[in-house]
Scaffold this motif. Structure first.
Motif, PDB file in Angstrom:
ATOM      1  N   SER A 101       0.869  -1.362  -0.005  1.00 39.04           N
ATOM      2  CA  SER A 101       0.050   0.001   0.108  1.00 39.04           C
ATOM      3  C   SER A 101       1.015   1.369   0.047  1.00 39.04           C
ATOM      4  N   GLU A 103       2.458   4.436  -1.191  1.00 41.47           N
ATOM      5  CA  GLU A 103       2.594   5.207  -2.590  1.00 41.47           C
ATOM      6  C   GLU A 103       4.095   5.824  -2.577  1.00 41.47           C
ATOM      7  N   ARG A 116       3.984  -4.988  -4.334  1.00 39.11           N
ATOM      8  CA  ARG A 116       2.550  -5.030  -4.954  1.00 39.11           C
ATOM      9  C   ARG A 116       2.418  -6.444  -5.457  1.00 39.11           C
TER      10      ARG A 116
END
Length: 216
Positions: A101, A103, A116
């Motif tokens: 999660s 960024e 991911r």
């Protein structure tokens, strides 16, 4: 299983693979190597990409094998990502924790892509920045040899794709450290920039052997 080199064919190295006959020693592979023997008593193993970029990806075969053996494995990477653009947590100075999660920059964030991938098993791809190292290893595994390019990122350069790229090389860290002539000077450094200055000063004070191409 044994392999022997049998020449090149249209930019592709030809390797003949044969299986051992009954009673013949099958030799050594990744799972029976001295490296795995050294790691046998370990409960927690750190696999770190020390060259930056996508280097940590090359440790994934070890990661999965060690997991199969019931060990806890942590992945780390010397990052070339613009970490100021990553929305993550810093558990300790100099270490940024990256999860699926987390960024970060869209154009280049290998650590986020890998996180991911573990969460989604490869449904996403890194846009515009394929891994030069990973693609070179894939080329070597498929038998390519020489100046083979799989990405525009390497255009204009000369590559030497060869079977050595698909091999793991293991070194005893303490033995390597004992041979490091500037190790004492590095002990008080705290940043990569300080280490770089010491290494450059060491090299400047000593003759450096000229570059030689591998004779193949």
């Amino acid at each position: 299983m044994a392999a022997r080199y049998s020449g090149r064919r249209q930019g592709r190295a030809v390797w003949v693979v044969s299986s051992p006959v009954a009673g013949e020693d099958s030799g050594m592979d990744l799972f029976t190597s001295p490296l795995m023997e050294r790691l046998a008593p370990a409960r927690h193993v750190l696999i770190a990409g020390g060259g930056g970029g996508f280097d940590v990806f090359s440790g994934l075969p070890l990661y999965f094998r060690l997991h199969e053996l019931g060990k806890t494995v942590t992945l780390a990477n010397l990052s070339f990502t613009q970490l100021s653009q990553v929305q993550g947590t810093w558990p300790v100075p100099g270490v940024l924790q990256v999860e699926a999660s987390t960024e970060g920059p869209e154009h280049y964030f290998p650590e986020g892509w890998l996180s991911r991938w573990f969460a989604r098993r490869g449904e996403q791809r890194m846009p515009r920045a394929p891994s030069i190292v990973s693609l070179s290893v894939v080329s070597a595994l498929e038998g390519d040899y020489g100046d083979i390019h799989r990405t525009e990122r390497t255009r204009g350069s000369t590559l030497w794709i060869n079977p050595l790229m698909s091999m793991y090389w293991a070194f005893d860290l303490m033995a390597v450290a004992r041979r490091c002539l500037y190790l004492e000077a590095l002990k008080d450094t705290t940043t990569q920039a300080q280490m770089h200055l010491i290494i450059e000063a060491f090299r400047a004070a000593r003759p450096v052997r000229p570059w030689k191409d591998i004779p193949v």
